[in-house]
Motif scaffolding. Structure first.
Motif, PDB file in Angstrom:
ATOM      1  N   LEU A  35       0.546  -1.619  -0.155  1.00  0.00           N
ATOM      2  CA  LEU A  35       0.227  -0.065  -0.322  1.00  0.00           C
ATOM      3  C   LEU A  35       1.176   1.084   0.146  1.00  0.00           C
ATOM      4  CD1 LEU A  35      -3.210   1.083   0.421  1.00  0.00           C
ATOM      5  CD2 LEU A  35      -2.506   1.592   2.724  1.00  0.00           C
ATOM      6  N   ASP A  36       0.777   1.799  -1.075  1.00  0.00           N
ATOM      7  CA  ASP A  36       1.800   3.068  -1.611  1.00  0.00           C
ATOM      8  C   ASP A  36       3.052   2.876  -0.563  1.00  0.00           C
ATOM      9  OD1 ASP A  36      -0.818   4.297  -1.436  1.00  0.00           O
ATOM     10  OD2 ASP A  36      -1.028   4.486   0.565  1.00  0.00           O
ATOM     11  N   GLY A  37       3.750   2.068  -1.449  1.00  0.00           N
ATOM     12  CA  GLY A  37       4.738   1.674  -1.993  1.00  0.00           C
ATOM     13  C   GLY A  37       5.795   1.038  -0.133  1.00  0.00           C
ATOM     14  N   SER A  38       4.575   0.439   0.393  1.00  0.00           N
ATOM     15  CA  SER A  38       4.669   0.036   2.102  1.00  0.00           C
ATOM     16  C   SER A  38       4.476  -1.150   2.297  1.00  0.00           C
ATOM     17  CB  SER A  38       4.403   0.708   3.091  1.00  0.00           C
ATOM     18  OG  SER A  38       5.263   2.316   3.390  1.00  0.00           O
ATOM     19  N   ARG A  39       4.883  -2.253   2.749  1.00  0.00           N
ATOM     20  CA  ARG A  39       4.055  -3.370   2.854  1.00  0.00           C
ATOM     21  C   ARG A  39       3.220  -3.813   4.419  1.00  0.00           C
ATOM     22  NH1 ARG A  39       5.509  -8.731   5.380  1.00  0.00           N
ATOM     23  NH2 ARG A  39       5.333 -11.217   4.221  1.00  0.00           N
ATOM     24  N   VAL A  40       2.173  -3.905   4.991  1.00  0.00           N
ATOM     25  CA  VAL A  40       0.912  -3.596   6.115  1.00  0.00           C
ATOM     26  C   VAL A  40       0.570  -4.948   5.877  1.00  0.00           C
ATOM     27  CG1 VAL A  40       1.489  -1.072   5.338  1.00  0.00           C
ATOM     28  CG2 VAL A  40      -0.195  -1.971   4.464  1.00  0.00           C
TER      29      VAL A  40
END
Length: 539
Positions: free
Chosen positions: A436-441
């Motif tokens: 999500l938006d370049g982050s792994r969450v």
């Protein structure tokens, strides 16, 4: 006489009471905890943190801090073992069985992990300062003497002469709860189970016998000292449980430091072992659930609401889940974002969970092997006797209340948690790692303790509907778009044009797999139902 006012007064400063204060503070509600002990207990009663509790810690930003104080068992965790004496076994010859099972659950179904056990006093060392830093007040050496409630609040009288006026009172004061007794609430269940025991906290260097390996618990069968060792730090700090028989004239008073040392030496198999007895606590396994978890403005959580036998580590974790369920509801009512009727869903949701948990703990007393065994044969045996696999007990419970629209309380499986966490209303939002938006969450991270609408990325009408509904009702509502082609979205039930409403506690309140004709009207009706019609800011 002094009188103070707080939104929420919590009677009992054990782990569950501290969690309640922390979670209320996390939601912006000030709480005061009164605890009769002069300081936090050094004597842990529980050591195992379940995956759902770890998720709560992740939610409030404390997962890493708790993991840091946990016992690092990654080098070799034996789970639960049995021996005549500790010296009679070679732990290096035993297989590591616990990490494989725990790892499978954590990796697939939860974003939260821990490196080993975390005894209560270590857990409290993180939770207590976090609660006070965020605005809670903790008063030790203070006992709640009595209270009375009226339409506008609760008046509590403390043993130091102070009178506290609170909007709500939470009883977290243990299995012999004075709050529950004052309310006249009865209990259901078998009550005391088996013989009473003494929990002995001691220091002794047992590393020559554990040889670099760790166990959560070790049953000792020698007739000289039958009992159970439990890990506190895995090196020099331990607990030994042993029972006594009142019917034979025995009592807890007989467990002098000298006798405790002799029992521990016999259980270890080393009669010259240097042993320091730090604390002794008599206790007895119990099985009971309060007949009501709420009366007016007073709520019961933790052991005050339910007590279960220890096998399964369900007790503490179920109590913390009580606090998590109640905290966001109190916060929503206090902020005027929900009607007082939302609080009725606390009893409706948590008491059935407690009843199921007690049932499962009692079944484990009959067949303890089935709790630890992950084989296919054990799964068949569990199903035959009605035992639910532990991960489902911890993560798979479902809610059926007015705060869920069209709930689906029936468990589709008692063994496969993937089938249980299917996005059904009333179930916990399934976990998956997403970008999500370049982050792994984690998908659980999307909720951020807010009422959240998860929508198909192409369903722009839901975003506008959410804004309109939130403005109309005065309720904050976050919107997160997920591509319906994502496999997780399909698991949750979000198809093209669909949406899912998730409560601040990460439970699904409503689901529309596809688009609807009037999304604004639908959301207004759903939010009004889930939040009980809006509130008046009563805190």
């Amino acid at each position: 006489m002094t009188q103070n006012r707080v939104p929420v007064l919590i009677a009992g400063g054990g782990s569950v009471g501290l969690f309640a204060a922390l979670l209320l503070a996390h939601h912006g509600v000030e709480a005061m905890v009164v605890e009769c002990q002069s300081e936090p207990s050094i004597h842990p009663r529980a050591t195992g943190l379940g995956p759902r509790t770890l998720e709560f810690l992740r939610e409030v930003g404390l997962a890493d801090a708790v993991d840091a104080v946990a016992v690092d068992m990654t080098a070799g965790n034996l789970g639960k073992i049995s021996a005549v004496t500790l010296a009679s076994i070679d732990p290096t010859a035993l297989p590591d069985v616990a990490p494989a099972r725990a790892g499978r659950v954590a990796d697939r179904f939860s974003p939260a992990t821990i490196r080993g056990t975390c005894p209560q006093h270590r857990l409290d060392s993180v939770v207590l300062p976090a609660a006070t830093t965020r605005g809670a007040t903790i008063r030790h050496s203070t006992r709640l003497l009595s209270f009375e409630q009226d339409a506008d609040g609760v008046t509590a009288h403390l043993d130091d002469g102070a009178t506290i006026r609170a909007d709500y009172l939470i009883g977290a004061d243990g299995v012999h709860s004075g709050v529950r007794g004052a309310l006249g609430i009865g209990t259901t269940g078998p009550g005391a189970l088996g013989n009473p025991k003494v929990n002995i906290l001691f220091r002794a260097d047992l590393r020559p016998y554990t040889r670099g390996r760790f166990f959560a618990a070790c049953d000792i069968t020698t007739p000289d000292a039958p009992g159970m060792f439990m890990t506190v730090d895995g090196a020099t700090e331990w607990i030994f449980h042993t029972e006594y028989r009142p019917e034979d004239g025995q009592s807890a008073d007989e467990f002098t430091p000298e006798r405790c040392r002799a029992l521990i030496r016999a259980a270890v198999g080393d009669h010259g072992l240097d042993v320091e007895v730090r604390s002794r606590l008599p206790w007895r396994a119990r099985g009971m659930v309060a007949d009501s978890f709420q009366q007016g403005r007073v709520f019961l959580i933790g052991d005050a609401a339910h007590a279960v036998p220890p096998l399964g580590a369900f007790g503490l974790n179920t109590g913390v889940a009580d606090a998590h369920n109640l905290a966001w509801k109190l916060a929503a009512v206090c902020a005027g974002q929900a009607g007082p009727a939302l609080l009725d869903s606390y009893h409706a949701e948590r008491r059935p969970v407690a009843l199921t948990t007690l049932e499962q703990a009692l079944l484990r007393l009959k067949a303890p092997r089935l709790h630890w065994d992950s084989s296919a044969a054990a799964a068949s045996e569990r199903t035959a006797m009605g035992m639910i696999n532990a991960p489902i007990v911890q993560l798979g419970y479902r809610y059926d209340s007015a705060a869920v629209v069209d709930p689906q309380p029936h468990l589709p499986s008692t063994e496969d948690i993937e089938l249980v966490l299917d996005g059904a209303p009333g179930s916990r939002l399934p976990h998956a790692w997403i970008d999500l938006d370049g982050s792994r969450v984690s998908t659980l991270d999307l909720v951020q303790s807010r009422t959240t609408l998860l929508t198909d990325a192409g369903g722009v009408e839901w975003a506008q509907a959410a804004k309109t509904a939130a403005d109309r009702l005065g309720v904050p509502l976050a919107v997160v778009a997920i591509d319906s082609a994502n496999s997780w979205a399909r698991q949750v039930g979000i198809e093209a044009g669909g949406a899912v409403l998730v409560r601040p506690d990460q439970f699904i309140a409503w689901r529309s797999p596809t688009s609807v004709e009037d999304p604004t009207g639908e959301l207004v009706a759903v939010l009004d139902r889930v939040l009980a019609g809006g509130g008046d800011g009563r805190c």
